[in-house]
Design a protein around this motif. Structure first.
Motif: not given
Ligand code: TYD
Ligand code: MG
Length: 515
Positions: A106-108, A219-221, A176-178, A129-132
């Motif tokens: 998803k981020s990719t 959004g993660h499942v 916005v991730d995630s 919000g997940e990765e620097s």
């Protein structure tokens, strides 16, 4: 002041319970209730809700449906697969949820979308919000996108995001991730809980509508196959896209599950490579690329995903079982539907598979939901049982009814055209729908469903299969070696009886037809 109490919220469906329980009353999920504090004044950043201050309501201005100014154009990023799934580009002011398993890409995908958007001149912000920042930069460099003018940030506080985005010349697209990492400081529950996810999404969606930017939320499942806080989010956003695929395969499928601004069931196909996701313009060729010639137990299904025809191979294996209850395993299709096809084969065609193990696989990691795949599944099963291959370069499609009749499916011409394009020479299909009440004046309007072959097609021989027995007859080796057919007529009309039915009125009088 009311003392804050706690309540228990199901992290799968959002149901609220006053006491902890092992199982959610709402959705039946186990161990999904989490304690959350009840806020005395529900609401997001705006603080006081209706209960807070008694103030007179303002008058709502009603307007006409028609507007003077033309609608703002959709934002097209140039990734054709993505643009098609969104229904022709992102609508300004809309919110899109991109849901998928962790690690699926998803981020990719969204970084690529951001880079494309920015490259075509739409100001695009990517907030992770997940990765620097360094991690995102590293990925961008690996994918050759480092030069794209994307505004990158690493943040999780919704208050900060709103403060940065709430001005008239903000970005046109915000990613916005995630959503599970976001938090609102006025709520006491932890990030990722239903109340945080709901409130954070609500604030951002409200801002997107106010400022007119397109919001893309990741959004993660969760393990159970639901997005955390899922039902709430699915209702709040305009579009829900799921990004799916099998970790073992490099295909990824973006599917529109809900779309207020476009068709659902549309899919985009990507391939995960070292340089990110590549679009797959011709998925049928890709899904069929790994075929190993013509073997027993395989049939090519001409399916339809959204508006696009898609050819995939269905593989079946039937083998003797030492178990009292033989194993049935399905990958990529519905196991209930397999049971039905097996039962119809046994009851209506005398093909005894009850003592055999049956394995069914849709090649390439695709998941098929269409009932039109019934006939292809049956062809693969019968072929596996009898050892007789489906003839070379043949596509199969049709829905099977419980009495063994083959029912018409939609978009026959589209499926046939795709098969022809890929060099197939024969099609076993369900009898086509008759054009209702053949009024000469209306013939043109119903031509797509009618039996007419489109102009220009000549390479495809179309055989309509009215009954499952006709399929079994085509895949039965003449001679002794048909193990599955040792007990014909045991529980239904046998192959012999089928011959008698041939002249019956139920049959459309059309056999082979040049397409
Ligand atoms: P990612 O986008 O981080 O997944 P998600 O955001 O859905 O959790 O993708 C992670 C996977 O993708 C990881 O297993 C590595 C793989 N990948 C590639 O194969 N090639 C690439 O160019 C990139 C960026 C990732
Ligand atoms: Mg990610």
């Amino acid at each position: 002041m009311v003392k804050p109490r706690s309540q228990y919220v199901c992290q799968d469906c959002g149901a609220v319970a006053p006491k902890w329980a092992g199982r959610c009353e709402g959705c039946g999920a186990w161990n999904s209730l989490v304690e959350e504090t009840i806020q005395s004044a529900p609401g997001g950043l705006s603080g006081s809700g209706l209960a807070g201050r008694a103030r007179a309501g303002g008058k709502i201005a009603f307007v006409d449906l028609d507007s003077e100014s033309p609608p703002r154009p959709r934002l097209i990023c140039g990734l054709a697969e993505f643009d098609r799934v969104t229904g022709g580009g992102l609508v300004p002011g809309s919110a899109v949820l991109v849901a998928g398993d962790p690690g699926i890409g998803k981020s990719t995908l969204l970084l690529q979308v951001a880079a494309r958007m920015a490259a075509v001149g739409a100001a695009c912000a990517y907030i992770s919000g997940e990765e620097s920042i360094d991690q995102v930069r590293l990925r961008a460099r690996r994918m050759g996108l480092a030069k794209a003018p994307v505004q990158l940030a690493s943040a999780t506080s919704v208050r900060d995001m709103v403060a940065s985005l709430d001005h008239p010349d903000g970005p046109a697209v915000v990613i916005v991730d995630s959503v599970q990492t976001l938090y609102i400081d006025s709520l006491e529950s932890a990030p990722g809980t239903v109340s945080q996810v709901r409130a954070a999404a609500q604030e951002l969606i409200r801002l997107a509508k106010k400022r007119g930017f397109s919001l893309l939320l990741v959004g993660h499942v969760t393990k159970e196959g639901l997005i955390a806080g899922p039902k709430v989010l699915e209702h709040m956003v305009d579009t829900v896209l799921t990004f799916e695929g099998d970790r073992g395969h490099h295909f990824r499928i973006l599917r529109a599950v809900k779309n207020r601004f476009g068709p659902t069931d549309e899919i985009g196909v990507f391939e995960m490579t070292d340089e990110g996701l590549q679009e797959v313009a011709n998925p049928s060729a890709l899904f069929l690329a790994e075929r190993r010639g013509n073997i027993a137990g395989a049939a090519v299904f001409a399916g339809l995903e959204g508006t696009r025809p898609l050819l995939v191979e269905i593989q079946a294996l039937v083998s003797a079982s030492p178990l009292a209850t033989p194993r049935r395993a399905v990958v990529g299709w519905d196991s209930g539907r397999l049971a039905m096809v097996l039962a119809v084969l046994e009851a209506r065609c005398g093909l005894a598979l009850a003592g055999q193990e049956v394995y069914l696989n849709v090649a390439g990691g695709l998941r098929i939901g269409e009932p039109a795949a019934d006939l292809a599944v049956a062809a693969a099963l019968v072929s596996a049982a009898t050892g007789q291959e489906v003839p070379e370069q043949t596509v199969v499609f049709g829905e099977i009814g419980l009495s063994g009749e083959i029912r018409p499916v939609s978009q026959v011409e589209l499926r046939l055209k795709e098969a022809e394009k890929l060099g197939f020479t024969r099609a076993w299909i369900a009898p086509r729908r008759k054009a209702p009440g053949k009024t000469p004046g209306k013939a043109g309007a119903t031509a797509a469903a009618g039996p007419k072959a489109p102009a220009g097609g000549q390479g495809l021989a179309v055989e309509e299969i009215p009954h499952l027995q006709d399929l079994v007859a085509r895949l039965t080796v003449p001679g002794p070696q048909t193990p599955g057919l040792e007990t014909p007529g045991r529980a239904g009309p046998s192959l012999e009886r089928h011959g008698r039915e041939r002249g019956g009125p139920a049959r459309p009088g059309r056999g082979q037809q040049a397409y």
